[in-house]
Motif scaffolding. Structure first.
Motif: not given
Length: 382
Positions: A197, A221, A226, A282
């Motif tokens: 990401d 993940g 993330s 993020r």
């Protein structure tokens, strides 16, 4: 008395000893986004207090709602993932442990990229598995270079996408080459996408491995990277590939996970909301990394002895300098005389001397001053 899976010598290395003894004013190794001045919404943890979390209903592969939310989140990457092929774990380290148990008998091997994160060797050893390196080519954008015939008893190839610390993506043609090598040798492919990401090059998005169908593939993940939430301890494995192999793998992973049941109920129930409400975190981390990378490359441009190969993604940057400058001596001098912490390249098994790795997470003012001191000390040695 003790297992050989744990190193016999656990004494800290020279750099760790100096860090314990002195003050670090500019920590360019920090990997914890919650300690870097990133703005987190004050209400972000509210979903963890849902009354439903008072009831414990363990599900080996993970809560159905959480798995559905993870599958939906993959649409940001332009793919459709089947929630039934997702396994929730407490961390990426646990994901690796589950996969080593699934794929390997004691003494079997997995192929790991070099340079890359040094934790792989420890995780493999703790499961009685050998970690064998394959090289990423620095002259070809850190492209993976696997031998035609993998070493005997190799059970999986690990690809890190983007790689930590080089920031290099596994480009589509390289991903195909890795998959073909796995098919020829009857091995699985493990794709670590925890930094997917964070594209550091604008308008560049790397495709995920999560829907790869030609070889049994496990794509990793988690919210630690993330969403910038390492304290919540939730990660996942997406299983893809030929249907029969996928179903067999999921049955075995369910057995393994059922023996641990390690992921807490509150975080699983909160995940659908967290995936939405933590998106600004993020974005803030990505903006921080891009800004710091730009500042670093601008500052390094005035030091001819230093180059900063452009990373494509992740939270790190690599500085290259003449190999006549010792990496460990440089790191120790920076700590003792400038209060600056960096990672020497040998921590990550770079091909030769002359590398240091810095985190792109620090607060911009501290990052600028720390990298200024780093560049000054390198320049003084040329």
């Amino acid at each position: 008395m003790f297992s050989a899976r744990v190193p016999g010598d656990l004494r800290p290395n020279a750099i760790a000893r100096v860090r314990r003894e002195g003050e670090v004013s500019f920590d360019l190794t920090v990997s914890n986004p919650t300690q870097c001045g990133i703005a987190y919404p004050g209400t972000l943890m509210a979903p963890l207090a849902r009354p439903a979390a008072l009831a414990y209903r363990p599900e080996a592969l993970g809560n159905e709602g959480a798995r559905r939310a993870i599958a939906a989140d993959y649409r940001r990457h332009g793919v459709e993932v089947d929630q039934r092929r997702i396994v929730i774990t407490s961390s990426s380290s646990e994901s690796y442990a589950f996969l080593f148990k699934l794929l390997c008998d004691p003494g079997d091997a997995v192929m790991i990229p070099a340079p890359s994160y040094p934790l792989f060797e420890h995780l493999a050893a703790l499961d009685g598995v050998r970690a064998l390196p394959y090289r990423l080519d620095p002259g070809d954008g850190w492209r993976p270079s696997l031998p035609g015939d993998l070493p005997e008893r190799t059970r999986a190839v690990i690809a890190v996408h983007p790689n930590n610390p080089t920031g290099s993506y596994v480009e589509p043609s390289a991903a195909t080459s890795l998959a073909l090598a796995c098919m020829r040798n009857g091995t699985a492919l493990i794709a670590d996408e925890v930094f997917l990401d964070y594209p550091l090059v604008r308008a560049v998005a790397a495709p995920t491995f999560a829907v790869r169908g030609d070889v049994l593939t496990f794509t990793l993940g988690g919210v630690s990277k993330s969403l910038g939430l390492p304290q919540l301890k939730l990660s996942w494995i997406v299983v893809s590939g030929p249907d029969e192999a996928v179903e067999e793998a999921l049955r075995r992973l369910e057995f393994i996970a059922d023996n641990y049941l390690s992921v807490g109920t509150p975080v699983q129930l909160a995940l659908p909301l967290l995936l939405i409400e933590a998106a600004p975190v993020r974005d803030a981390i990505l903006d921080r990394c891009r800004r710091n990378l730009g500042a670093l490359r601008a500052a390094a441009s005035s030091v001819p002895a230093v180059s900063v190969p452009a990373p494509q993604g992740g939270w790190s940057a690599v500085l290259r300098f003449p190999s006549t400058i010792g990496e460990e001596a440089l790191a120790l001098e920076l700590l003792q005389q400038d209060g600056v912490a960096v990672h020497p390249g040998y921590f990550f098994d770079f091909p030769g001397d002359g590398y240091v790795v810095v985190s792109l997470l620090p607060e911009p003012g501290a990052f600028a001053e720390g990298t200024r001191l780093l560049l000054r000390r390198i320049a003084s040695k040329v």
